[in-house]
Design an enzyme around this catalytic site. Structure first.
Site, short mmCIF file in Angstrom:
data_model
loop_
_atom_site.label_atom_id
_atom_site.label_comp_id
_atom_site.label_asym_id
_atom_site.label_seq_id
_atom_site.Cartn_x
_atom_site.Cartn_y
_atom_site.Cartn_z
N THR A 109 14.33 4.66 9.70
CA THR A 109 15.32 3.59 9.85
C THR A 109 14.81 2.33 9.19
O THR A 109 13.64 1.96 9.33
CB THR A 109 15.61 3.35 11.35
OG1 THR A 109 16.12 4.56 11.89
CG2 THR A 109 16.61 2.23 11.55
N THR A 148 0.83 -1.21 0.00
CA THR A 148 0.00 0.00 0.00
C THR A 148 0.87 1.26 0.00
O THR A 148 0.60 2.21 -0.73
CB THR A 148 -0.93 -0.02 1.23
OG1 THR A 148 -1.79 -1.15 1.12
CG2 THR A 148 -1.79 1.24 1.28
N ASN A 196 -6.15 -9.70 -7.50
CA ASN A 196 -6.13 -10.53 -6.30
C ASN A 196 -7.33 -11.46 -6.19
O ASN A 196 -7.24 -12.52 -5.59
CB ASN A 196 -6.04 -9.64 -5.05
CG ASN A 196 -7.03 -8.49 -5.08
OD1 ASN A 196 -7.14 -7.76 -6.07
ND2 ASN A 196 -7.78 -8.34 -4.01
N GLN A 254 0.36 -9.14 -6.46
CA GLN A 254 -0.06 -10.53 -6.65
C GLN A 254 0.77 -11.26 -7.70
O GLN A 254 0.74 -12.48 -7.77
CB GLN A 254 -1.55 -10.59 -7.05
CG GLN A 254 -2.51 -10.13 -5.96
CD GLN A 254 -2.52 -11.03 -4.73
OE1 GLN A 254 -2.03 -12.16 -4.75
NE2 GLN A 254 -3.08 -10.52 -3.65
N HIS A 299 4.73 -9.95 2.18
CA HIS A 299 3.98 -11.04 2.80
C HIS A 299 3.15 -11.85 1.81
O HIS A 299 2.56 -12.86 2.17
CB HIS A 299 3.10 -10.52 3.95
CG HIS A 299 1.88 -9.79 3.52
ND1 HIS A 299 0.62 -10.33 3.63
CD2 HIS A 299 1.72 -8.57 2.98
CE1 HIS A 299 -0.26 -9.46 3.19
NE2 HIS A 299 0.38 -8.38 2.79
N CYS A 321 -21.02 -9.95 2.86
CA CYS A 321 -21.15 -10.16 4.29
C CYS A 321 -19.84 -10.39 5.01
O CYS A 321 -19.74 -10.18 6.21
CB CYS A 321 -22.06 -11.36 4.56
SG CYS A 321 -23.77 -10.92 4.29
#
Lengths: 397, 282
Positions: free
Chosen positions: A246, A82, A160, A188, A210, A334
């Site tokens: 850093t 992001t 994705n 992706q 990740h 949902c």
């Protein structure tokens, strides 16, 4: 949670850190914890490891340019995909201050799409390229949208949710015809399909650790040589003054190792992983009625399948799968607390009968044949049970 | 991940009364595929007008299925008159609680019940269904201003975001969110205006009229609730806006009598007479 064996097929959400990656990063917590900016050798020696990591990432992406000192200069490390996306988009607008337009696809990840919405609020003109029912980009519309006022075109390399792969090289060329920059969110794609930036027209590319077996909290941004860059995070001189803060040393080392391994396993990704995905998909289609696979079947990532189980709702399916230790995800409304199903499936015009019941299975090299067997065993009774309860089931027969 | 209660999970994994009643006396069909949830409720009525059988079919998430299951459990044994007063909060009570974003699942249960009752009474759905009254405010989910007002009043909702959680309005493109907030502001302005009027009206009553009014609310609204737990209540005095009562039966010795006083007695008196009233125990 229960004690059943975990069957993790949600690798487009995040992945397990590879034990080799973990081993590589571990010394940088309690032992080699120095600050790479320090003058003393204890800290300064860490910088060499960061440079090595940058080399490893560059190798996976086919980045061949080096400066006079032999260093990779086209990559900066960030905190996540992001951040890379935001840094790229805002950079394009800063270095082309006279251009007020951005073009992106309707199926971008929120990391890009919501920046588009924010730019609209700030007075920019943002246009969103539509997709067809297979999720393929309308290249003609894209060609019409990009004009001389366009600062940036941003289109993801792979989606994705569906796994669709987009023709980024071609889009980069279209952008360049009008003097616009091209950025791709390749979060992706990296590690799943071969990437070679050495002769690419792509100006900026985002990736995330990740998604390829490095830990969460690290990403990278590629900025082609010759493209000016204004830091998104201003601070110290780290990353040659292009990203203050850093360095997240251990995670950067991990990302480097993960990229090295991804290069090693990219063949497996396109053979073994693809076979697992295909076997699951084929079996589901063969054993259950009213199934549809969403996306561009011929042109998608080898690890992803987005399958709609018509007439039932995704959250219910996921919660029942969870009871078997199976982790997948859904484009259903949902599951997120929103009321509309996934913007990707809606952009594709997937009918509501199918959009609410869309489940994404995404594999990695850590999955096994046994995982596929377990899913194939658990799934049909779940689907049958929920359909039995659905007022729409049989109704249309 | 949703934080569902054990009761929600129980009703989801072991739903009661799945299916359709044969030759039903009432059928309620609400929601649709595009909304992401839908519920078909069918029931059968015995000679005394009680619901003896109720079944559901639901398309939706875990909480939609659980709400439907809880609804059938709740209404079996009720008379139509009793069932008519069932609210979404009654369904939530059975389930312990629902995540805020899922409250619309319980509202869907209530709506299916109302539709089925209307069907049983031979009323056309248009007459009974709020959705067909008023002006469409949310075009994404087809929700009218009437429904927004009703849901807001029933659940004491003050913000547009809450309305989205309870009846989906505003949850699509979001264009109508300002409109929804205006409607809500209107509802609560009317409400406070009405409350002021009520307060003025009460203040203007003679002492005898005040006593009669308070006695009426105690008899009709408060006593039946206390009696469920073996308690009772007696009006002792009315002094200005202070209502003095004696708690009787089990309420007299109940350790949570204070809660009863504030939450049941005071709340009902304020709701039915005037919001300024306070209650004292003697």
């Amino acid at each position: 949670m229960n004690s059943k064996k975990l069957i993790y097929v949600d690798n487009n959400a995040t992945t397990a850190v590879d034990p080799e990656v973990f081993a590589a990063m571990k010394p940088f917590f309690c032992e080699q914890y120095g600050n790479p900016s320090s003058i003393h050798s204890f800290g300064g020696s860490v910088a060499a490891h960061i440079n090595k990591a940058r080399e490893q990432v560059a190798d996976l992406l086919g980045i061949t340019n080096r400066n006079k000192l032999g260093e990779v200069t086209e990559l900066i490390f960030t905190s996540c995909g992001t951040e890379s996306d935001s840094a790229a988009i805002y950079n394009a607008l800063q270095i082309c201050p006279k251009k007020k337009k951005v073009v992106m696809s309707k199926v971008e990840h929120p990391a890009v799409l919501n920046v588009g919405k924010e730019l609209e609020r700030r007075g920019y003109h943002v246009e969103y390229v539509p997709v067809d029912k297979k999720g393929r980009l309308d290249m003609e519309r894209l060609g019409e949208m990009v004009d001389d006022n366009t600062a940036l075109v941003s289109v993801m390399w792979a989606n994705n949710e569906t796994g669709n792969i987009y023709p980024v090289e071609k889009i980069a060329e279209i952008a360049h015809l009008h003097g616009a920059l091209f950025h791709t969110d390749a979060v992706q794609a990296v590690g799943k399909i071969p990437i070679n930036l050495s002769e690419s027209a792509i100006d900026m590319l985002s990736l995330s650790g990740h998604k390829l077996h490095a830990p969460k909290g690290v990403g990278a941004l590629y900025i082609k040589r010759g493209i000016r860059f204004r830091p998104f995070i201003t601070g110290g001189h780290q990353e040659k003054g292009r990203r203050g803060g850093t360095e997240n040393v251990a995670s950067i080392i991990a990302l480097g190792k993960a990229c090295e391994l991804a290069g090693k396993y990219i063949g497996a990704e396109n053979s073994f992983v693809r076979e697992l995905r295909d076997r699951l998909e084929k079996t589901i289609i063969a054993t259950m009625p009213d199934i549809r696979v969403n996306g561009d079947i011929e042109n998608r990532l080898p690890n992803t399948t987005c399958i709609s189980f018509e007439y039932i709702e995704g959250e219910s399916i996921l919660m029942l799968l969870d009871r078997h230790g199976i982790c997948a995800s859904s484009g259903s409304a949902c599951t997120t607390g929103s009321l509309e199903p996934s913007h990707v499936l809606r952009a594709m015009g997937v009918p509501y009968t199918a959009a609410h019941g869309a489940i994404r299975f995404s594999f990695s090299r850590f999955n096994t044949e046994d995982d596929v067997d377990k899913i194939i065993e658990a799934l049909p009774p779940i689907i049958a049970w929920l359909r039995e309860m659905s007022p729409f089931w049989n109704k249309d027969k | 991940m949703w934080d569902y209660t054990d009761k929600v999970m129980d009703h989801f994994l072991n739903p009661r009364n799945v299916g359709e009643v044969e030759n039903p006396d009432g059928t309620g069909d609400v929601g649709n595929m595009s909304c992401g949830d839908a519920l078909k409720l069918t029931f059968k009525i015995d000679a005394e007008g009680r619901i003896i059988e109720a079944k559901f079919k639901t398309f939706g998430c875990a909480s939609a299925i659980a709400s439907s299951s809880a609804l059938t459990e709740l209404i079996i044994g009720m008379t139509i008159e009793e069932a008519k007063n069932v609210t979404n909060q009654d369904i939530v009570k059975i389930l312990g609680e629902l995540p805020e974003e899922k409250m619309h699942c319980s509202v869907m249960g209530m709506e299916a019940l109302q539709a089925a009752i209307a069907d049983y009474r031979g009323e056309t759905v248009e007459e009974a269904d709020d959705d067909h009254e008023g002006r469409i405010v949310c075009h994404c989910f087809g929700v009218t201003d009437t429904k927004i007002r009703n849901v807001a009043k029933a659940n004491k909702l003050k913000t547009a975001a809450e309305i989205t959680n309870y009846c989906k309005a505003g949850g699509g493109c979001g264009v109508c969110l300002d409109d929804i907030q205006d409607i809500l502001d209107g509802v609560w302005q009317e409400h406070s205006a009405a409350a002021e009027q009520a307060a003025d009206a009460f203040a203007g009553l003679s002492i005898v009229q005040k006593v009669i009014k308070v006695q009426e609310v105690i008899d009709k609204e408060i006593k039946p609730i206390l009696e469920q737990d073996g308690g009772s209540i007696e009006l002792f005095d009315v002094a200005g806006n202070v209502i003095k009562v004696k708690l009787k039966g089990r309420c007299a010795t109940c350790p949570s009598a204070l809660v009863t006083l504030e939450h049941t007695v005071a709340e009902k008196l304020r709701e039915f007479i005037a919001p300024e009233l306070t209650v004292e125990r003697v």
